[in-house]
Design an enzyme around this catalytic site. Structure first.
Site, PDB file in Angstrom:
ATOM      1  N   GLU A   1      55.116 100.523  -6.477  1.00 12.45           N
ATOM      2  CA  GLU A   1      54.411 100.123  -5.398  1.00 12.45           C
ATOM      3  C   GLU A   1      55.178  99.554  -4.014  1.00 12.45           C
ATOM      4  O   GLU A   1      55.346  98.682  -4.012  1.00 12.45           O
ATOM      5  CB  GLU A   1      53.387  99.011  -6.071  1.00 12.45           C
ATOM      6  CG  GLU A   1      52.474  99.362  -7.282  1.00 12.45           C
ATOM      7  CD  GLU A   1      51.815  98.135  -7.685  1.00 12.45           C
ATOM      8  OE1 GLU A   1      50.772  97.951  -7.168  1.00 12.45           O
ATOM      9  OE2 GLU A   1      52.157  97.611  -8.745  1.00 12.45           O
TER      10      GLU A   1
ATOM     11  N   GLU B   1      51.665  91.063 -18.700  1.00 12.07           N
ATOM     12  CA  GLU B   1      52.615  91.705 -17.997  1.00 12.07           C
ATOM     13  C   GLU B   1      54.027  91.349 -18.334  1.00 12.07           C
ATOM     14  O   GLU B   1      54.396  90.154 -18.866  1.00 12.07           O
ATOM     15  CB  GLU B   1      52.719  91.212 -16.095  1.00 12.07           C
ATOM     16  CG  GLU B   1      51.477  91.743 -15.574  1.00 12.07           C
ATOM     17  CD  GLU B   1      51.691  91.117 -14.005  1.00 12.07           C
ATOM     18  OE1 GLU B   1      52.831  90.874 -13.691  1.00 12.07           O
ATOM     19  OE2 GLU B   1      50.742  91.243 -13.240  1.00 12.07           O
TER      20      GLU B   1
ATOM     21  N   LYS C   1      54.320  96.408  -1.538  1.00  7.38           N
ATOM     22  CA  LYS C   1      54.847  95.001  -1.860  1.00  7.38           C
ATOM     23  C   LYS C   1      55.597  94.322  -1.193  1.00  7.38           C
ATOM     24  O   LYS C   1      56.922  94.984  -1.012  1.00  7.38           O
ATOM     25  CB  LYS C   1      55.106  95.100  -3.574  1.00  7.38           C
ATOM     26  CG  LYS C   1      53.882  95.052  -4.598  1.00  7.38           C
ATOM     27  CD  LYS C   1      54.011  94.744  -5.699  1.00  7.38           C
ATOM     28  CE  LYS C   1      52.864  94.695  -6.679  1.00  7.38           C
ATOM     29  NZ  LYS C   1      53.115  93.866  -7.701  1.00  7.38           N
TER      30      LYS C   1
ATOM     31  N   GLU D   1      60.849  94.301  -6.307  1.00  7.72           N
ATOM     32  CA  GLU D   1      59.478  94.026  -6.308  1.00  7.72           C
ATOM     33  C   GLU D   1      58.568  95.529  -6.183  1.00  7.72           C
ATOM     34  O   GLU D   1      57.623  95.420  -6.741  1.00  7.72           O
ATOM     35  CB  GLU D   1      59.034  93.087  -5.230  1.00  7.72           C
ATOM     36  CG  GLU D   1      59.450  91.710  -5.260  1.00  7.72           C
ATOM     37  CD  GLU D   1      58.563  90.989  -6.532  1.00  7.72           C
ATOM     38  OE1 GLU D   1      57.414  91.308  -6.650  1.00  7.72           O
ATOM     39  OE2 GLU D   1      59.291  90.333  -7.389  1.00  7.72           O
TER      40      GLU D   1
END
Length: 495
Positions: A318, A264, A321, A327
């Protein structure tokens, strides 16, 4: 027979060269902790449209695995931390999982990696002791069906697994993780698997902007170099420093042969009010420069020229999250599959890193070397442009159109302008530590054509970039050892 072998040698050399110089791989992380995401088959189509060849998912969702069948995309799948206990306790649990979740879809779906656990040292529940037993059980299950040499097993880690990461040469693993770390590293060596780590220069910058500049975090050529006082190695970006801190930590435990795979890395496109660095422009700049860095096999100061495979986080924002605003905003695409910003996955395109648009306007300006620049600054700028800057410097090599006059100022001017035009023709892209200056007069001469708005160089050479004698030539690192191979092959034919 001997004649046919001699004629085949150039082909053999070419094949060896291609195989030896495959370049670092760029993949993408496909997380699904969000509402309104496209169906997996639509996602697979999107990934193919972007010519992405490597994808990481965090579980073994059957719908996702089926969607990537016969796509040519290589898939990294995961065993979540919540499954580690069951995987570590009973071999039968793993055998059943493999039978139900992997075997029915392999090899139509090209599963190449299984990550057993993810950043276990960051988990609120301490499951680190379960990682190696679970990995061994997965290996045993694969061995039973003859796939243990085709699917690689590892586990991912955060940079928090280190107790020290600066300077890179002082990189050291946290001793409190020794109980599972050493047997895990032994397992990786035994099975020729890489050490997987998630690296985020964004957090280094966000948490300590007074010590880590934004330019340094973004691979910007305007960043100030950081010198490791123990080794004298010069770091131009935070990513390399983080990779090398892992390398030195592994070397300190005598695991220096382990490859590092970055599972990542990325940059958020949006953040809270205090997260001023989380913008689409910065995200585009970081990921564009990261891709170029990987594709060009730039390596790191400790291991120059060594390819590093990297998975960019992440495909979509996303929204489910938890945590701070950033985030939820690491995506490259919105749920409707439109781009949040443009990204060139080849690492070789001429995309304006400020806007993502194709270059259409240089405003009638060019960038050349300043007459007031020192030779050192000019040389450093030339080296950077023709190396990490991804400029095609073939035109300033001997016998090429822009080689004469054979002066540092002339060669630097050509390289500076190419970088300037490829990166939006803005003031920042012509800085080069003060060695560059903009001009409204076209510097082109004779058959030497300087890049301008919408106009590419007339040369089409495939020669490597023209660097200084002391600078590494990207093709040299893979061509040189093959010359000896060719000599041996010729000798064998003659004998």
């Amino acid at each position: 027979m001997a004649r046919r072998l001699v004629l085949a040698l150039p082909v053999l050399l070419f094949l060896l060269l291609v195989g030896h110089c495959r370049g670092g791989k760029i993949g993408v992380c496909y997380g699904r902790n969000a509402d309104d995401l496209p169906a997996p088959d639509k996602v697979a189509q999107l990934i193919q449209q972007q010519s992405i060849k490597y994808v990481r998912i965090y579980d073994t969702n059957i719908d996702v695995i089926k969607a990537f069948a016969n796509t040519g995309v290589e898939l990294m799948v995961g065993v979540p931390n919540s499954d580690l206990l069951a995987f570590a306790q009973y071999q039968s649990n793993v055998d059943t999982w493999l039978k139900n979740n992997i075997l029915p879809y392999y090899p139509a779906t090209m599963i190449t990696y299984i990550t057993v656990g993810a950043e276990v040292t960051e988990s609120p529940v301490n499951v680190s002791a379960l990682v190696v037993p679970a990995m061994r059980n997965v290996h045993t299950a694969l061995k039973k069906v003859g796939l243990h040499k085709k699917i690689t097993i590892s586990s991912t880690h955060s940079l928090g697994i280190l107790s020290r990461s600066f300077p890179p040469s002082a990189g050291a693993f946290n001793s409190s993780y020794a109980h599972f770390l050493k047997p895990m590293l032994e397992f990786l060596v035994e099975n020729q698997a890489p050490f997987m780590v998630d690296l985020y220069p964004y957090y280094a910058y966000q948490n300590s902007p007074s010590n880590v500049s934004l330019n340094y975090a973004l691979f910007s050529p305007q960043s100030q170099d950081v010198i490791d006082p123990n080794t004298g190695l010069v770091y131009t970006n935070m990513f390399d420093a983080q990779v090398d801190s892992i390398f030195f930590a592994l070397m300190a435990l005598n695991f220096k042969t382990l490859k590092i795979l970055v599972t990542e890395s990325g940059w958020p496109n949006k953040g809270a009010a205090k997260e001023t660095g989380a913008t689409p422009d910065n995200a585009q700049t970081y990921n564009t420069n990261l891709i170029r860095h990987v594709v060009n096999d730039s390596g790191t100061p400790a291991k120059p020229g060594e390819e590093i495979d990297v998975y960019i986080f992440s495909l979509f924002n996303e929204n489910r999250k938890p945590g701070i605003e950033s985030e939820r905003n690491w995506g490259l695409f919105f749920p409707d599959q439109s781009s949040i910003y443009s990204l060139d996955w080849t690492g070789r395109g001429n995309v304006d890193v400020m806007t993502g648009a194709n270059i259409t306007n240089s405003n009638g300006t060019w960038c050349i070397a300043s007459a007031n620049a020192s030779e050192t600054d000019m040389q450093n700028g030339l080296n950077w442009a023709c190396g990490p800057g991804n400029v095609d410097c073939s035109a300033i090599q001997p016998s090429q159109p822009c080689y004469q006059p054979d002066t540092l100022a002339s060669h630097a001017s050509y390289a500076f302008n190419s970088y300037y035009q490829q990166n939006g023709a803005n003031v920042v892209a012509c800085d080069f530590g003060g060695a560059g200056m903009r001009t409204t007069k076209d510097p082109s001469y004779d058959t030497c054509v300087y890049l301008a708005a919408g106009k590419m160089s007339t040369t089409n050479s495939t020669s490597p970039p023209a660097l200084t004698d002391s600078s590494p030539r990207p093709l040299a690192k893979c061509f040189t050892p093959l010359v000896s191979m060719l000599a041996v092959a010729i000798a064998a034919v003659v004998l």
